[in-house]
Design an enzyme around this catalytic site. Structure first.
Site, PDB file in Angstrom:
ATOM      1  N   ARG A  94     -15.112   9.208  13.200  1.00 26.52           N
ATOM      2  CA  ARG A  94     -13.883   9.975  12.973  1.00 26.52           C
ATOM      3  C   ARG A  94     -14.203  11.447  12.776  1.00 26.52           C
ATOM      4  O   ARG A  94     -15.122  11.791  12.045  1.00 26.52           O
ATOM      5  CB  ARG A  94     -13.172   9.454  11.727  1.00 26.52           C
ATOM      6  CG  ARG A  94     -12.032  10.342  11.288  1.00 26.52           C
ATOM      7  CD  ARG A  94     -11.276   9.761  10.120  1.00 26.52           C
ATOM      8  NE  ARG A  94     -11.969   9.809   8.858  1.00 26.52           N
ATOM      9  CZ  ARG A  94     -11.941  10.842   8.012  1.00 26.52           C
ATOM     10  NH1 ARG A  94     -11.272  11.939   8.318  1.00 26.52           N
ATOM     11  NH2 ARG A  94     -12.588  10.785   6.869  1.00 26.52           N
TER      12      ARG A  94
ATOM     13  N   ARG B 110     -19.880  14.291  11.781  1.00 29.23           N
ATOM     14  CA  ARG B 110     -20.539  13.768  10.584  1.00 29.23           C
ATOM     15  C   ARG B 110     -21.709  12.848  10.876  1.00 29.23           C
ATOM     16  O   ARG B 110     -22.710  12.877  10.159  1.00 29.23           O
ATOM     17  CB  ARG B 110     -19.504  13.027   9.753  1.00 29.23           C
ATOM     18  CG  ARG B 110     -18.496  13.989   9.218  1.00 29.23           C
ATOM     19  CD  ARG B 110     -17.324  13.326   8.574  1.00 29.23           C
ATOM     20  NE  ARG B 110     -16.442  14.369   8.073  1.00 29.23           N
ATOM     21  CZ  ARG B 110     -15.275  14.127   7.504  1.00 29.23           C
ATOM     22  NH1 ARG B 110     -14.850  12.879   7.371  1.00 29.23           N
ATOM     23  NH2 ARG B 110     -14.534  15.121   7.083  1.00 29.23           N
TER      24      ARG B 110
ATOM     25  N   GLY C 290       0.832  -1.205   0.000  1.00 24.37           N
ATOM     26  CA  GLY C 290       0.000   0.000   0.000  1.00 24.37           C
ATOM     27  C   GLY C 290       0.860   1.245   0.000  1.00 24.37           C
ATOM     28  O   GLY C 290       1.755   1.408   0.821  1.00 24.37           O
TER      29      GLY C 290
HETATM   30  C1  LIG Z   1     -13.311  11.949  -0.902  1.00 24.17           C
HETATM   31  C2  LIG Z   1     -12.542  11.808   0.389  1.00 24.17           C
HETATM   32  C3  LIG Z   1     -12.046  12.921   1.031  1.00 24.17           C
HETATM   33  C4  LIG Z   1     -11.342  12.811   2.211  1.00 24.17           C
HETATM   34  N1  LIG Z   1     -10.882  13.937   2.826  1.00 24.17           N
HETATM   35  C5  LIG Z   1     -10.175  13.826   3.966  1.00 24.17           C
HETATM   36  C6  LIG Z   1      -9.654  14.978   4.601  1.00 24.17           C
HETATM   37  O1  LIG Z   1      -9.825  16.099   4.135  1.00 24.17           O
HETATM   38  N2  LIG Z   1      -8.948  14.822   5.731  1.00 24.17           N
HETATM   39  C7  LIG Z   1      -8.719  13.590   6.275  1.00 24.17           C
HETATM   40  O2  LIG Z   1      -8.050  13.524   7.295  1.00 24.17           O
HETATM   41  N3  LIG Z   1      -9.181  12.481   5.678  1.00 24.17           N
HETATM   42  C8  LIG Z   1      -9.910  12.568   4.546  1.00 24.17           C
HETATM   43  N4  LIG Z   1     -10.386  11.428   3.951  1.00 24.17           N
HETATM   44  C9  LIG Z   1      -9.965  10.109   4.440  1.00 24.17           C
HETATM   45  C10 LIG Z   1      -8.552   9.795   3.956  1.00 24.17           C
HETATM   46  O3  LIG Z   1      -8.371  10.293   2.646  1.00 24.17           O
HETATM   47  C11 LIG Z   1      -8.231   8.320   3.935  1.00 24.17           C
HETATM   48  O4  LIG Z   1      -8.652   7.727   5.103  1.00 24.17           O
HETATM   49  C12 LIG Z   1      -6.722   8.103   3.802  1.00 24.17           C
HETATM   50  O5  LIG Z   1      -6.232   8.795   2.684  1.00 24.17           O
HETATM   51  C13 LIG Z   1      -6.354   6.645   3.713  1.00 24.17           C
HETATM   52  O6  LIG Z   1      -4.967   6.533   3.474  1.00 24.17           O
HETATM   53  P1  LIG Z   1      -4.217   5.146   3.553  1.00 24.17           P
HETATM   54  O7  LIG Z   1      -2.765   5.438   3.556  1.00 24.17           O
HETATM   55  O8  LIG Z   1      -4.746   4.335   4.669  1.00 24.17           O
HETATM   56  O9  LIG Z   1      -4.622   4.369   2.239  1.00 24.17           O
HETATM   57  P2  LIG Z   1      -4.925   4.783   0.729  1.00 24.17           P
HETATM   58  O10 LIG Z   1      -4.510   6.125   0.372  1.00 24.17           O
HETATM   59  O11 LIG Z   1      -6.320   4.363   0.483  1.00 24.17           O
HETATM   60  O12 LIG Z   1      -3.954   3.822  -0.054  1.00 24.17           O
HETATM   61  C14 LIG Z   1      -4.101   2.438  -0.051  1.00 24.17           C
HETATM   62  C15 LIG Z   1      -2.969   1.853  -0.824  1.00 24.17           C
HETATM   63  O13 LIG Z   1      -3.033   0.448  -0.754  1.00 24.17           O
HETATM   64  C16 LIG Z   1      -2.947  -0.099  -2.033  1.00 24.17           C
HETATM   65  N5  LIG Z   1      -3.678  -1.363  -2.000  1.00 24.17           N
HETATM   66  C17 LIG Z   1      -4.948  -1.611  -1.628  1.00 24.17           C
HETATM   67  N6  LIG Z   1      -5.215  -2.915  -1.705  1.00 24.17           N
HETATM   68  C18 LIG Z   1      -4.091  -3.516  -2.130  1.00 24.17           C
HETATM   69  C19 LIG Z   1      -3.717  -4.864  -2.417  1.00 24.17           C
HETATM   70  N7  LIG Z   1      -4.572  -5.877  -2.269  1.00 24.17           N
HETATM   71  N8  LIG Z   1      -2.459  -5.104  -2.860  1.00 24.17           N
HETATM   72  C20 LIG Z   1      -1.568  -4.087  -3.033  1.00 24.17           C
HETATM   73  N9  LIG Z   1      -1.867  -2.809  -2.762  1.00 24.17           N
HETATM   74  C21 LIG Z   1      -3.107  -2.527  -2.318  1.00 24.17           C
HETATM   75  C22 LIG Z   1      -3.488   0.940  -2.953  1.00 24.17           C
HETATM   76  O14 LIG Z   1      -2.996   0.769  -4.263  1.00 24.17           O
HETATM   77  C23 LIG Z   1      -2.961   2.192  -2.297  1.00 24.17           C
HETATM   78  O15 LIG Z   1      -1.642   2.433  -2.699  1.00 24.17           O
HETATM   79  C24 LIG Z   1     -11.121  11.536   2.769  1.00 24.17           C
HETATM   80  C25 LIG Z   1     -11.621  10.412   2.127  1.00 24.17           C
HETATM   81  C26 LIG Z   1     -12.352  10.534   0.960  1.00 24.17           C
HETATM   82  C27 LIG Z   1     -12.941   9.324   0.344  1.00 24.17           C
END
Ligand SMILES: Cc1cc2nc3c(=O)[nH]c(=O)nc-3n(C[C@H](O)[C@H](O)[C@H](O)COP(=O)(O)OP(=O)(O)OC[C@H]3O[C@@H](n4cnc5c(N)ncnc54)[C@H](O)[C@@H]3O)c2cc1C
Lengths: 578, 260
Positions: free
Chosen positions: A386, A285, A10
């Site tokens: 959250r 929310r 990820g």
């Molecule tokens: C529209 C929107 C707006 C948001 N705005 C905010 C905000 O303003 N402030 C805030 O704090 N939060 C916000 N959030 C929440 C926040 O964006 C997410 O919770 C956060 O970005 C998640 O990051 P992450 O690093 O956990 O994973 P992600 O950024 O989701 O990345 C997941 C990674 O895992 C990889 N992956 C997934 N499954 C597999 C697999 N099986 N094999 C290999 N790779 C895989 C993907 O390719 C990706 O690289 C928002 C969410 C949304 C939907």
């Protein structure tokens, strides 16, 4: 000694931050991602990231941030890790600033902060209206530097399928699918991180990106990792409908002064301001989403016969709007063809975020030794709801602490692989051989649409036990029908239907965890609301739900919550009680 | 509920959406067109049309076919994944709204990158270029070193514009200089050099970054067609960056010549 490399799955904020921490220590990282990491879902975050830097002279502090977060989460989060995160937040903002994130500035050249829901302070740093994109790019650039130095090896367009777990129950690597050649390979490492993001796609259409299927976490769950608080799914109050996706209109719009209203008796009715005078449009929310449901379904007030309310910024200065919210308003304009600076937006709640996820301890360890989790795929920081702009923080914070913890473990005695790697590879190859030969009558994507409809209807804002039971029956039916899928694509390369069919099974497993967790929790807390049990019940449910996989469905268990620092109190947003 | 409304509208406007997709099984294999006809629904975009095909893969002639392969992720034009050629124009498929497109809606993969399958192409070369031009700020480390330097809002606004580049490839598809016969790195990588040289900490390595664009395939390969700015979905002022880098490179060449 052979060169040691660790595995990060990820490349969102959590995975990239962990990668930086590990590479910085001189240890190599194999970084896996379904999409090129620069295209990870984190780019979607619009509004900002919280840190009590207190640059507005409001007396804000990490202690208040901590209290807001625990209170906003209805006391379900273990408090000590949340406190550590809030303490570290200012330092994280400064680091991101040094990395080159173009944070918005005040006239004096300081970082600017805006308001978000569930707090009274200007605590949210932002980079225009594409904060997540900007943070992700900054981390991506740092990782690229380590890639250029040869420390990081990227496996983009590779999908994690399963953990390699040896006889002692220790994780010693992963199996992954090359999404181009459709070949399965096994990779071994003394510690593995899942930073694979949230499961919004389980709900069909949500505010999430398409890769957010939760498939990796669900696979680990089926291998024995515990999944915690699955039933806590955040429904964001303000999204715009679409055939492919429900696009978010960020809470920052209300943070900058946007107001929610609808027409009642020929007059605008600012229902949040009326019901929650203390916080108004900036209630958390869960509360805002329920309020909109109440307006639309109980009061029966729609707009042009559509289920929606107005989100209005037309009273605000158009220049300020362009500067601070350009990216968000642009989305509305591009998809709806109307300029929100002059016409109120029509919005409705949509599935947005999972508070639940893989169970981890304060060091981000799952209960499979050697397997770690960070980011939205784990459950640790947000309790039952959250607060906006806290997720980017928890992802980066989680990545920051998990990197060193993974290094520490690798120095210890790592598990011996034995034949586990070869066995696991064979298991996955068999599974995919089976998938390839599926020749039934069901279509995987059509089943997914049904899954999404059921989950969205019954396991979101309002939950009723009879409908939850029905939903679980439906999920089991879908699992049976999954067996009868027929492949339309028999291609050997870039076969998306093949990988999707595998993911769909994992989504169904996760959907049961979410649904049955909700069924068992007879109370209302944060995002989990049951009209038949409208009160929070600390006596029975101030507990983390822990689901473990079994052949006949998830087994639920409960664990006490750490309430060491703040005594749980009633959660109200209509009056100030602090 | 939303579905019921669509149903209503369907009754009022019983029309179909016609689509033509250029299909190709792999890099070496022959490409061919396939037509699809889907019932009209409100708010369809190219992505939701392709999704509808996935759930019922039958072509306009009524023959079963395999679902179309394409890349997408965020569906709100911030990830850069779903670039393709829609009715002859390179753009993001997610913001290509069906009601605004002439029919048949014609979908093709980008032509400047190797086709992986159907509409999916390999853009890894773009990421490689970002490595070559050192598109990052060189930090001493990720430990706590306190706040970064103050910056004017004006500087922030300028860097922000360039930092929105999502490596989508539109500028390269549109560029006459970017093709199989040339090593030209293209506007997106040059925009990133401009960005990092503008950053107060990034500026420390600006000489080093300029060097990476002074050789073959660098700045001087730009033919000034200005197609890149027109194609950029984020309106990044790419030609401004190229002009400014041109001046910096000239100054640096002179200084290098005079031994500084
Ligand atoms: C529209 C929107 C707006 C948001 N705005 C905010 C905000 O303003 N402030 C805030 O704090 N939060 C916000 N959030 C929440 C926040 O964006 C997410 O919770 C956060 O970005 C998640 O990051 P992450 O690093 O956990 O994973 P992600 O950024 O989701 O990345 C997941 C990674 O895992 C990889 N992956 C997934 N499954 C597999 C697999 N099986 N094999 C290999 N790779 C895989 C993907 O390719 C990706 O690289 C928002 C969410 C949304 C939907």
């Amino acid at each position: 000694m052979a060169e040691q490399r660790l595995i990060v799955v990820g490349g969102g904020l959590a995975g990239l931050m962990a990668t930086i921490k590990i590479a910085e220590a001189g240890v190599g990282v194999d970084l896996f991602s379904v999409v090129p990491v620069k295209r990870s879902h984190s780019v979607c975050a619009q509004g900002g990231i919280n840190a009590a830097v207190n640059l507005k002279g409001e007396g804000d502090s990490p202690a208040i941030h901590f209290d807001d977060t625990v209170y906003g989460g209805d006391f379900l989060a273990n408090q000590t890790p949340v406190r550590s995160m809030c303490d570290k937040a200012p330092e994280i903002i400064y680091l991101l600033d040094r990395m080159g994130v173009p944070f918005s500035r005040t006239p004096e050249g300081n970082l600017d902060f805006r308001r978000f829901g569930g707090t009274k302070h200007h605590r949210t740093a932002f980079a225009g209206a594409t904060t997540g994109q900007q943070l992700l790019y900054a981390l991506d650039e740092q990782v690229r530097r380590y890639e250029a130095e040869g420390l990081v090896r990227k496996f983009e367009n590779w999908e994690f399928l399963s953990a390699v777990v040896n006889e002692a129950g220790t994780c010693t690597g992963i199996t992954a699918l090359d999404l181009l050649s459709m070949q399965i390979e096994v990779f071994e490492a003394p510690s593995v991180l899942l930073a694979t993001g949230g499961p919004g796609i389980v709900y069909g259409r949500s505010t999430n990106s398409m890769v957010n299927t939760g498939t990796a976490a669900a696979a680990a769950y089926q291998q024995g990792a515990t999944y915690a608080n699955g039933e806590f799914i955040q429904v964001h109050p303000t999204a715009i409908p679409g055939q492919d996706k429900l696009r978010l209109i960020s809470e920052s719009v209300r943070g900058e002064g946007g107001r929610l209203w609808t027409m009642r008796d020929g007059k605008p009715w600012y229902f949040l301001e009326e019901w929650y005078p203390a916080y108004g449009n900036l209630v958390p929310r869960d509360i805002a989403s329920r309020a909109i449901h109440k307006v639309v379904f109980e009061h029966g007030i729609k707009i042009d016969d559509q289920n929606c309310v107005y989100l209005d910024v037309t009273h605000l200065d158009p220049d300020m709007l362009t500067r601070k919210l350009g990216g968000v308003l642009e989305i509305y304009e591009k998809f709806m063809g109307v300029d929100p600076r002059f016409t109120p937006m029509k919005v409705f709640p949509a599935v947005h975020y999972s508070m639940g996820g893989l169970w981890v301890d304060a060091e981000q360890k799952t209960d499979i030794p050697g397997l770690f989790a960070a980011g939205e795929c784990e459950y640790q920081y947000h309790g039952a709801n959250r607060l906006g702009a806290n997720s980017l923080l928890s992802c980066i914070y989680g990545g920051m602490i998990v990197g060193p913890n993974m290094l520490a473990r690798s120095a210890e005695t790592a598990g011996e692989g034995g034949s586990a790697a070869a066995d696991e590879k064979a298991r996955m190859e068999n599974r995919f051989a089976g998938l390839r030969s599926m020749d039934g009558t069901e279509n995987a994507y059509a089943l997914w649409n049904e899954l999404g409809d059921w989950m969205t209807r019954n396991v979101t804002v309002e939950r009723h036990n009879d409908r939850l039971k029905e939903t679980d029956d439906k999920l089991q039916e879908l699992m049976e029908r999954w067996q009868n899928i027929g492949m339309n694509d028999h291609g050997q390369r870039a076969n998306q239907e093949l990988s999707f069919t595998n993911q769909l099974w994992n989504m169904l497993e996760l959907a049961r965890v979410i649904t049955l967790g909700a069924l068992a929790r007879d109370e209302s807390r944060g995002a989990h609301f049951k009209p038949d049990f409208p009160e929070r019940d600390d006596e029975n449910f101030l507990k983390t739900t822990k689901a473990t996989w079994a052949a006949d469905g998830p087994q639920l268990d409960y664990e006490d919550v750490d309430t060491e620092h703040i005594v749980p109190r009633a959660r109200v947003y209509n009056v100030d009680i602090r | 509920m939303a579905d019921e409304q669509n149903h209503e509208q369907n009754k009022a406007e019983p029309k179909n959406i016609e689509i033509r997709v250029r299909r190709q099984d792999g890099p070496g294999s022959e490409a061919s067109w396939e037509e699809f006809s889907l019932p009209w629904k409100a708010q369809h975009n190219v992505i939701s049309l392709l999704m509808a095909i996935q759930a019922a893969p039958v072509n306009a002639a009524g023959q079963p076919t395999r679902p179309v392969v394409w890349d997408c992720n965020c569906l709100e034009e911030v990830c850069g994944a779903c670039t393709m050629i829609v009715n002859g124009r390179v753009r993001q498929a997610c913001t290509a709204l069906a009601d605004e497109l002439e029919q048949p809606i014609q979908l093709e993969p980008m032509s400047k990158f190797p086709v992986l399958r159907d509409l999916s192409v390999d853009r890894s070369r773009m990421f490689e270029k970002l490595k070559e031009v050192h598109a990052w700020v060189q930090l001493d480390g990720s430990h706590d070193l306190g706040p970064g330097p103050r910056q004017s809002a004006a500087n922030q606004e300028q860097t922000y514009a360039f930092s929105r580049c999502m490596t989508c490839g539109c500028c390269l598809e549109a560029c006459p200089q970017y093709n199989d016969d040339s090593d030209f790195m293209g506007a997106s990588a040059l925009g990133q050099v401009f960005l990092f040289n503008l950053n107060p900490i990034g500026a420390v390595q600006s000489e080093e970054r300029l060097e990476t664009i002074m050789g073959l395939g660098g700045l001087s390969d730009c033919g000034n067609a200005q197609n890149c700015v027109a194609a950029c979905p984020k309106d990044i002022p790419l030609t401004k960056a190229i002009a400014s880098l041109g001046r910096d490179v000239t100054v640096k060449s002179l200084r290098d010549l005079l031994g500084r």
